[in-house]
Every structure is written in structure tokens, then in C-alpha cells.
Design a protein around this motif. Structure first.
Motif, PDB file in Angstrom:
ATOM      1  N   SER A 319       0.837  -1.208   0.000  1.00 41.58           N
ATOM      2  CA  SER A 319       0.000   0.000   0.000  1.00 41.58           C
ATOM      3  C   SER A 319       0.866   1.251   0.000  1.00 41.58           C
ATOM      4  CB  SER A 319      -0.925   0.021   1.217  1.00 41.58           C
ATOM      5  OG  SER A 319      -0.196   0.345   2.386  1.00 41.58           O
ATOM      6  N   LEU A 320       0.295   2.311  -0.516  1.00 42.75           N
ATOM      7  CA  LEU A 320       1.006   3.585  -0.527  1.00 42.75           C
ATOM      8  C   LEU A 320       1.389   3.988   0.887  1.00 42.75           C
ATOM      9  CD1 LEU A 320       2.034   6.081  -1.999  1.00 42.75           C
ATOM     10  CD2 LEU A 320      -0.290   7.001  -1.947  1.00 42.75           C
ATOM     11  N   ARG A 321       0.473   3.730   1.841  1.00 42.16           N
ATOM     12  CA  ARG A 321       0.752   4.085   3.237  1.00 42.16           C
ATOM     13  C   ARG A 321       2.013   3.380   3.720  1.00 42.16           C
ATOM     14  NH1 ARG A 321      -2.774   6.000   6.992  1.00 42.16           N
ATOM     15  NH2 ARG A 321      -4.598   5.344   5.801  1.00 42.16           N
ATOM     16  N   GLN A 323       4.413   2.007   1.886  1.00 45.89           N
ATOM     17  CA  GLN A 323       5.586   2.472   1.128  1.00 45.89           C
ATOM     18  C   GLN A 323       6.137   3.763   1.742  1.00 45.89           C
ATOM     19  OE1 GLN A 323       4.862   2.848  -3.091  1.00 45.89           O
ATOM     20  NE2 GLN A 323       4.314   0.692  -3.367  1.00 45.89           N
ATOM     21  N   GLU A 324       5.229   4.698   1.997  1.00 49.99           N
ATOM     22  CA  GLU A 324       5.691   5.988   2.526  1.00 49.99           C
ATOM     23  C   GLU A 324       6.253   5.834   3.933  1.00 49.99           C
ATOM     24  OE1 GLU A 324       2.552   8.879   2.023  1.00 49.99           O
ATOM     25  OE2 GLU A 324       2.981   9.087  -0.124  1.00 49.99           O
ATOM     26  N   LYS A 331       5.330  10.055  -1.407  1.00 52.37           N
ATOM     27  CA  LYS A 331       5.772   9.602  -2.721  1.00 52.37           C
ATOM     28  C   LYS A 331       5.667  10.703  -3.765  1.00 52.37           C
ATOM     29  CE  LYS A 331       5.739   5.428  -5.543  1.00 52.37           C
ATOM     30  NZ  LYS A 331       5.309   4.014  -5.630  1.00 52.37           N
TER      31      LYS A 331
ATOM     32  N   ILE B  31      -1.271  10.599  -6.310  1.00 51.31           N
ATOM     33  CA  ILE B  31      -0.671  10.245  -5.024  1.00 51.31           C
ATOM     34  C   ILE B  31      -0.259  11.535  -4.379  1.00 51.31           C
ATOM     35  CG2 ILE B  31       0.075   7.930  -5.602  1.00 51.31           C
ATOM     36  CD1 ILE B  31       2.783   8.991  -6.301  1.00 51.31           C
ATOM     37  N   GLY B  32      -0.516  11.624  -3.105  1.00 48.46           N
ATOM     38  CA  GLY B  32      -0.196  12.849  -2.389  1.00 48.46           C
ATOM     39  C   GLY B  32      -1.071  14.001  -2.831  1.00 48.46           C
ATOM     40  N   PRO B 128      -6.851   5.304  -2.562  1.00 47.90           N
ATOM     41  CA  PRO B 128      -5.453   5.253  -2.977  1.00 47.90           C
ATOM     42  C   PRO B 128      -4.459   5.021  -1.843  1.00 47.90           C
ATOM     43  CG  PRO B 128      -6.263   7.510  -2.981  1.00 47.90           C
ATOM     44  CD  PRO B 128      -7.451   6.633  -2.696  1.00 47.90           C
ATOM     45  N   TYR B 129      -4.827   5.362  -0.626  1.00 48.12           N
ATOM     46  CA  TYR B 129      -3.770   5.397   0.378  1.00 48.12           C
ATOM     47  C   TYR B 129      -3.542   4.046   1.035  1.00 48.12           C
ATOM     48  CZ  TYR B 129      -0.528   7.875   3.335  1.00 48.12           C
ATOM     49  OH  TYR B 129       0.625   8.312   3.939  1.00 48.12           O
ATOM     50  N   ASP B 130      -4.613   3.286   1.187  1.00 48.50           N
ATOM     51  CA  ASP B 130      -4.455   1.959   1.786  1.00 48.50           C
ATOM     52  C   ASP B 130      -4.383   0.869   0.732  1.00 48.50           C
ATOM     53  OD1 ASP B 130      -4.214   2.382   4.584  1.00 48.50           O
ATOM     54  OD2 ASP B 130      -6.251   3.188   4.507  1.00 48.50           O
ATOM     55  N   ALA B 131      -4.171   1.261  -0.497  1.00 45.69           N
ATOM     56  CA  ALA B 131      -3.966   0.316  -1.585  1.00 45.69           C
ATOM     57  C   ALA B 131      -2.644   0.654  -2.252  1.00 45.69           C
ATOM     58  CB  ALA B 131      -5.108   0.419  -2.590  1.00 45.69           C
ATOM     59  N   PRO B 132      -2.124  -0.287  -3.011  1.00 47.66           N
ATOM     60  CA  PRO B 132      -0.910   0.059  -3.768  1.00 47.66           C
ATOM     61  C   PRO B 132      -1.211   1.203  -4.737  1.00 47.66           C
ATOM     62  CG  PRO B 132      -1.260  -2.312  -3.756  1.00 47.66           C
ATOM     63  CD  PRO B 132      -2.506  -1.693  -3.188  1.00 47.66           C
ATOM     64  N   PRO B 133      -0.256   2.065  -4.976  1.00 40.81           N
ATOM     65  CA  PRO B 133      -0.474   3.146  -5.953  1.00 40.81           C
ATOM     66  C   PRO B 133      -0.814   2.580  -7.327  1.00 40.81           C
ATOM     67  CG  PRO B 133       1.562   3.492  -4.720  1.00 40.81           C
ATOM     68  CD  PRO B 133       1.087   2.110  -4.389  1.00 40.81           C
TER      69      PRO B 133
END
Lengths: 471, 471
Positions: A319-321, A323-324, A331, B31-32, B128-133
């Protein structure tokens, strides 16, 4: 080496490539016609232009050239070019004289290639047509593309390679008492999965350019000139720079999709370069106590090379969370998770919900930060690589980490030990190759032997890179 | 497919990339921050600009974009970009529906990536945040760089892979009666040393761009989208184009140092393209006689891929005279040895001393010339590659040969048989990988499903590349 000779590479005035619009490699190839007398147009030996690196300096297919000579070798603080080809060599001769002759040939060829000239003239006493061409030719129509060639010496050049049972190696060239203290055998780090066929080497050549064909051409021609004296041990192609070495360059992204190298030592930081990158005279003093004369390396640096495979398929399912959190930066922007923008200093004390630190204790940015590493910094100059795929269809891709430091014992090993043991990113990384090399100072301006056409030619008593090591 | 729909790709008006200066992948990454509504600025779906390709079109780091949709797929007559990343895939599912779903996802992603957009939005229903980008991110700050993505189908997709004992393969997807006649199993040529791990594949994606990171990013994101349906079988990175596909491009050099592809079929030759590159309707008529319906390929082409290792160290020790005799052209200019300049037609009848032909009977230019091959021509689109070195320190380098032809049975196999048996250059070549793929026509303009922000999104009934094969 007196400090006065270093003025043209004073940090704060990063080199900008000079352009030589009238130069054509093809005209100079000496094939299908005579050698044109336009070499002077190449601006060879011109001192580096003291100006801010412009965006153009980083553009691909740049027609720019960097001076080969100078107090420092080019390719360290030079604005990081877009592409890399690096080769480590095994010396196959046991003759010190042949090793010196190789370094002389390499110096002359490098001085030519970096100025957009073909590798020749060389050998071929019987004339150009019934002999192999002096240059392999595939860069004949290409501009110099900001090519730099940077040479280094591995530990095995000094003391040979220990046998698997620990038997010490052989000092083939009478250099054991010149081994600088920093040129250690790197320890085994926890996450290492090193392939000997991608590690070590007696000699290294780092070719950086804005056109990969120019970089590969350079290594190929140097390899050719090494015939009978050295053979390629391993090479690495890098297609995208992952570091900026000047403040004018955009921060690039690695294959995790994050900006990399934000806190890099940059050419505009002379004090930081002196403190963290260039080998000080005091290092030789320290070595003297051990009976070693390493003054030849004063003003040089060390190159740490690590081939770091990234398990990108696994990363891409995270997840993006997460990764960051693992990186410690967001990111999109590259800002630390403690807030601000890319160049805001991370606030490691900042906490969020449940008093948890905003920048996690196992995050890369925290563990790699100078504050957590006795103030140590590195000049990184790495590249993204992709070398095909494995049998499971996963990309063999990652970061070819390159860093220049004043002493690997203080400026690399402790940090890598911390990262290997604690960095949450390590779950997604494998170090598959490793090399450490001492990078001597540069060939002084004005020292090269020039032929009748004004271009560098090989000479039995010409200067060569690392000459002080053999003095 | 009516000819009228092909007007925007009429040869003679090679596509020039359109620029989208306001576009930032990062702003679109989602993202972000939110997805910015600037997609319209990408010029998506804009028809190709009918203008001569300029030198800028071939420059690295080009901000240009090529339309993804059109009667033909891009990446064939498109001005050859500087860098290549090509991947062959094995389909791992036996479900025809899953194969179609993969081609739908790939079509949408390719339509996005080629316009400088990130691969997403995809999946990630949970936000988007709790999933892969949606996108892996490493091209976030890079321009589209002229990216084209070209898709093809291998013979094994239709009839499976025969067992070593000759037992026929399995028609997993009900496509056996759609196998076009030209999608043959290539014969074994005399100099073949093929590595199965570098050969064949059910699907192929050719990514060409002026920035290698953009090309690798595209393949990585397509590979990611294939998870569960297909895995990478082999990949090839190419760093320097060896062909021009428009008259405006400079003829590049291969790793023998010679200009390559001087006599290539070019975008400005509509008649030659129709005669030698595009599959005519009559090919389907011929297949009908064999009970095969291959009309889906009409207007498409075939891609021949051959990984040709060049023994450069041996070549580099050959005299210039011998090199030029083997090629049949001089090295500096690329002119035929019968005289003239690069684009002078070779005169195979011209003789010199002792009545020996000026262009030797075993020279490459003679054996590969249309006059010696029933008038057959190819559109070549190859790249130089360097994949490290072997255990002897020799570079594993060469030419990744790519050619688009209307029928490999007439336009590749006979010539390769001649070359393998007679070409003096073969002493310095090894074919180490091979693939043959049918390249269907393009996704029609206006067919893509667009989301609220005006960018392509995946859809259960959206169009996809090769759709007619499954109709």
C-alpha cells in the motif's frame, strides 16, 4: 599535492560542459580519409567553465564536454549524467611495467574520448587500412555527450585475492605497502547475497554520459586497449541517474518510485566535500603509523559500488501508506512525513496519533540520516538498472548504488550495518554485487603529451592516472 | 478494414510528436493529492500531426507524444526512438476471458502511458492510500519521451508449444483456426545458437522511447497489470537505435562501427510499405483456402525479433580492409565499395583489380540487397544492446534485430537462410534469441472509454488491441 592546484575544481563552481560545435568524431576517425586537423576545435585541455550547471547540462544527447585533466578526476562532482556504464577489470599480467603501460594507454584514450575524439591513433604501425581501425567506430557520429571516465583501484591490486581458506593473496605489483587504510575488505552485511561474478576487481572505470552508446563505446575501447593486460570482470549498465550532484539538477526517482538523494552532498558545498568526500592529507599520516605510504591518494576519494536488486513486484503490491512509512517521505513530493516540502529537514521528534513518531524508527530516511550516523554524509551517484528477468518472470532491476566518500570505514560501513539490520526497506532489497575502489586524484592540467595534430597521444613517459601510486 | 480509415497514418506524412508542455505526470499520479483535471492538456486522441519528422523528434528526453489510437499501431513507421525495452510474455491463464481482460487492461494502460499519464486509475477500490499506488511512480517527473507501445501475438498463443518429442501443443484459447499463415515456426538457421529463455513467447510488447526509464516504466506497469494472467518470459533493453524509419533521421551505427539500415523501408515510401510491411487482404484470402480465418490481421504486420550477439573483440582485431570487404561499404561514410556516397546504389557488377568484384560476393550488402532477394525489403527497427559480459570478459553485446514485414515466409526466412550460409559477417555473429509475432492493426480513433477526467479508463466492454482476433 598543493591545494593551489585544485582551484579549478573548487566546489561551488560546478563544471558546465563546454561545447565544441565544430567537432565531428567522424572527421577525426582517420578511417576513409586523413585525420582532419580540427582537433583544436575540441577545446581540449580548456579549463572548466566556472558557472552554474544549467538544465542543458543534464539533457540527453548533450554536445558538452568536460575536461579530463585537473586536480580531481571528473565524474565525481560533475553534474550527474543520465546514463552509466561501469566496468571492473581483473589485471591478467603480473608485470608492474605492463600495468603502468596499461594505465598510460587508458589515460591517453580517456583524454581523447572525453573530448569527443576517437580512441586512436594507436598501434597500427602498418597504416590504417591493413590494420584494425584505431577506434571501434560506433560513436563516430555522436557528440561527446558529457562523457566522463573515472578510474579506481581495488584492494586486490595491492594485496591480491585471499583464497577461500583464508590464505592471503599475492602482492603481484609491489604495492602492498601502498594500500590505503580505507581500502578494506568490506564486511558481510546481513542482507548480502553477493555474486562474486558481480563483485570486486583490480581496476574500475566509471563511464558516465548523456548517451549510453557513448558510455559503452568508451568502455569497449578501453577494454580493447587492455588486451593482454586486463580483462573485464563485470560491468553494469545504468539507464537513469538516481542522484543529483548539483543543486541545479532535478531530484530523480528510483525504481520504488520515490525521489532519491534529496540530501546528497552537492558540488556547491565545498566544506562538506572536504569533510566527507575528498581524502585528506591526515589519512596518509594515519597510514604512516601502520608503515603504509598512502600519500598518493591524498585529494582522491573512495568509490563504493553496490548492486542492489529491488524486489519491485513485491513492492508494487504494498500500500502507498506502507511504502511511505518505510521510506519516511511521501511519494508525490518527496517531503518528509514530519511535514514540509522535499528539502525540509526531517523532524524525527515529531509525533502523531498515539505519540507514534511521524517518521518511523525503521524508516530509511531516519536510519540513513546524518543525525543518526555521527554526522556522516556521502556523495551518491547511483543509477537505476534493469538486467532482464529471472526464471519467475520478475524483473532483475534495482539501484546500482555508487557513492564517493573520504573513508569507507567511517562513511559507509557503519551506516550499511545499521541499514542492513534495521531498515524496513531491506525486506524489498538484495545486495547482489559489491565493489570498493580507491579513486586517485586527477592527471594535472597541461601534463598530457600531444601529437602533431594537437591531440593526446600515447607516450612511454606520458602522465597517467594514479601515477603517484607507482612513484 | 476500409482503406479510408487509414488516412491519418498515410506514409509520406510520418508522425511528429505533439508536445504537451503543461502536462505533469506527477500532477496526474493521484498520489499525495487529487487527480488534477489537466488531462485535456495531454492532447489525448489528437490525430497525428502530418509533418516531416524533425531532428528534435529523435532527440532524447523529447517531450513529444504519439497518438496511441489509429488504423495502425504506433511504433512501426513512427520515427525510431533512441531507446528500446521489449518484453515477451507467457500467458499463464487458460481462460480466454482472462486473456481478453488482460488485453483490455493493457490497451487502457498503453493509451494512458503513451500520453504521459500514469497507468492508473485501476483496482484500488478501497482508495489510494491503503492500496498500492496505481502507477509505480518512477516516471512521474519525466516527459512522455515519444513513448510508443506496440503489441503482438506469438504462434504459441494460437497452437501452444510443441513438446520436445514433437507432440503438438494445446490450443488453449480456441484460436487455432485464426493462425495466420505467416506466423510460422521459424526454421533452424545455420548460425543459430538460440537460448529458449530468450526466445518465443505468447505475447510481445515493444516499448520505444527517447528515455529508457520511460520505456522500462511502461513495461513494468504492463507486467504488473498482467499479474495472474501472464508473466514476463524474456526482455531486451536496447540503448541505441540502429535504423532510421524516416528520411529525416541520421543513419545510426551498429556495434561493428558501421552505418546500418541505409536501405531501410522508410515512412515516406507508401508503396513500399504496402508492398513489404503491411499485411494485405489477399493474405487472408490465401489463408481461407487452408480453412483459416486471418482477416483480423489485415492491415497489421509481422515483427521478427532476433538477438544477434556480435563477437566484437574478434571484430576489433580485424583490419579495416577486411571489415569493409565483409560489409561491402566503407566505414567512414557508409558508401558502397563500388563508389559514391552513403545513398548511392551499390553496383554489384563493378570490378577492380584482377576483375574481382568491388563488392565481394560474400559481403553483407550484396547478400542482403533486394536485388539478390527477389526484390524483398524490410522495415528494420533494431537496437544495439550490451548485457554485461561472459566469463572470459568478452562483452555480451550486439544487435537486437527488429524488422516489420508483411510475411516472414517471403520477407525474412529466405534472406536469413542466404545470410546464414554465405555472409562473411556470420563468422562474427551468433543468433542467441528469436521471436516472431503477428502485430494486429491499431485501436480505432475515438474508441477508447474515457473517465470523468477525460482520460482512458478500463471498461468491461472497452476496445482492445487485437480485438478482431477474438470476434
Amino acid at each position: 599535492m598543493p591545494d593551489a592546484t585544485m582551484s579549478d575544481t573548487t566546489p561551488g563552481t560546478p563544471a558546465e560542459p563546454t561545447t565544441a560545435p565544430g567537432l565531428s568524431r567522424r572527421a577525426l576517425l582517420g578511417i576513409g580519409g586523413g585525420v582532419a586537423a580540427v582537433a583544436a576545435a575540441a577545446g581540449f585541455g580548456a579549463s572548466r567553465v566556472a558557472a552554474q550547471a544549467s538544465a542543458a547540462a543534464a539533457a540527453s544527447a548533450s554536445p558538452g564536454t568536460y575536461a579530463f585533466t585537473g586536480a580531481r578526476q571528473a565524474g565525481v562532482v560533475t553534474p550527474a549524467q543520465d546514463r552509466l556504464y561501469l566496468a571492473a577489470f581483473d589485471v591478467t599480467t603480473d608485470s608492474r611495467d605492463e600495468l603502468v603501460a596499461l594505465l598510460r594507454r587508458w589515460t591517453t584514450i580517456a583524454a581523447r574520448l572525453t573530448q569527443g575524439l576517437p580512441a586512436g591513433p594507436f598501434g597500427a604501425a602498418s597504416g590504417p587500412y591493413d590494420a584494425p581501425p584505431d577506434d571501434t567506430g560506433e560513436a563516430a557520429d555522436l557528440p561527446p555527450a558529457g562523457l566522463t571516465l573515472t578510474f579506481g583501484f581495488g584492494r586486490s591490486l595491492f594485496v591480491g585475492t585471499p583464497a577461500p581458506d583464508g590464505t592471503p593473496g599475492t602482492d603481484r605489483f609491489g604495492l602492498a605497502d601502498r594500500l590505503p587504510g580505507g581500502l578494506v575488505a568490506l564486511p558481510h552485511f546481513p542482507a548480502d547475497a553477493l555474486d562474486p561474478a558481480r563483485s570486486d576487481g583490480d581496476l574500475v572505470v566509471q563511464a558516465c554520459a548523456d548517451d549510453p552508446q557513448v558510455a559503452v563505446h568508451a568502455i569497449r575501447n578501453l577494454s580493447r586497449a587492455a588486451f593482454g593486460a586486463a580483462t573485464i570482470r563485470w560491468t553494469q549498465l545504468g539507464y537513469g541517474r538516481t542522484s543529483s550532484t548539483t543543486t541545479a539538477q532535478r531530484t530523480p526517482r528510483n525504481l520504488f518510485g520515490f525521489k532519491d538523494g534529496t540530501a546528497n552532498v552537492k558540488a556547491e558545498e565545498p566544506d562538506a566535500l572536504d569533510e566527507h568526500v575528498w581524502v585528506p592529507a591526515s589519512a596518509a599520516d594515519d597510514d604512516t603509523a601502520d608503515g603504509v605510504d598512502s600519500a598518493w591518494l591524498t585529494g582522491g576519494t573512495y568509490l563504493v559500488a553496490r548492486r542492489i536488486r529491488m524486489l519491485v513486484e513485491t513492492w508494487d503490491r504494498t500500500s502507498l501508506r506502507e511504502q511511505e512509512a518505510l521510506v519516511g517521505r511521501n511519494k508525490g513530493e518527496g517531503a518528509p512525513l514530519s511535514g514540509g516540502t522535499e528539502f525540509t529537514e526531517p523532524d524525527f521528534a515529531a509525533t502523531g496519533r498515539a505519540d507514534a513518531p511521524l517518521i518511523a524508527t525503521n524508516s530509511h530516511v531516519r536510519l540513513a540520516h546524518p543525525d543518526q550516523n555521527d554526522g556522516v554524509r556521502m556523495l551518491r551517484r547511483g543509477y537505476n538498472f534493469t538486467d532482464g528477468n529471472d526464471s519467475l518472470g520478475r524483473l532483475d532491476a534495482g539501484l546500482f548504488f555508487l557513492a564517493f566518500v573520504r573513508d569507507p570505514r567511517t562513511h559507509y560501513v557503519p551506516m550499511q550495518n545499521r541499514l542492513s539490520g534495521q531498515d524496513g526497506l531491506m525486506e524489498y532489497l538484495q545486495h547482489t554485487g559489491s565493489g570498493l575502489f580507491a579513486v586517485p586524484p586527477g592527471v594535472p592540467d597541461g601534463a598530457l603529451v600531444l601529437g602533431p595534430d594537437g591531440t593526446p597521444v600515447d607516450s612511454d613517459d606520458g602522465p597517467f592516472v594514479g601515477e603517484a601510486l607507482f612513484a
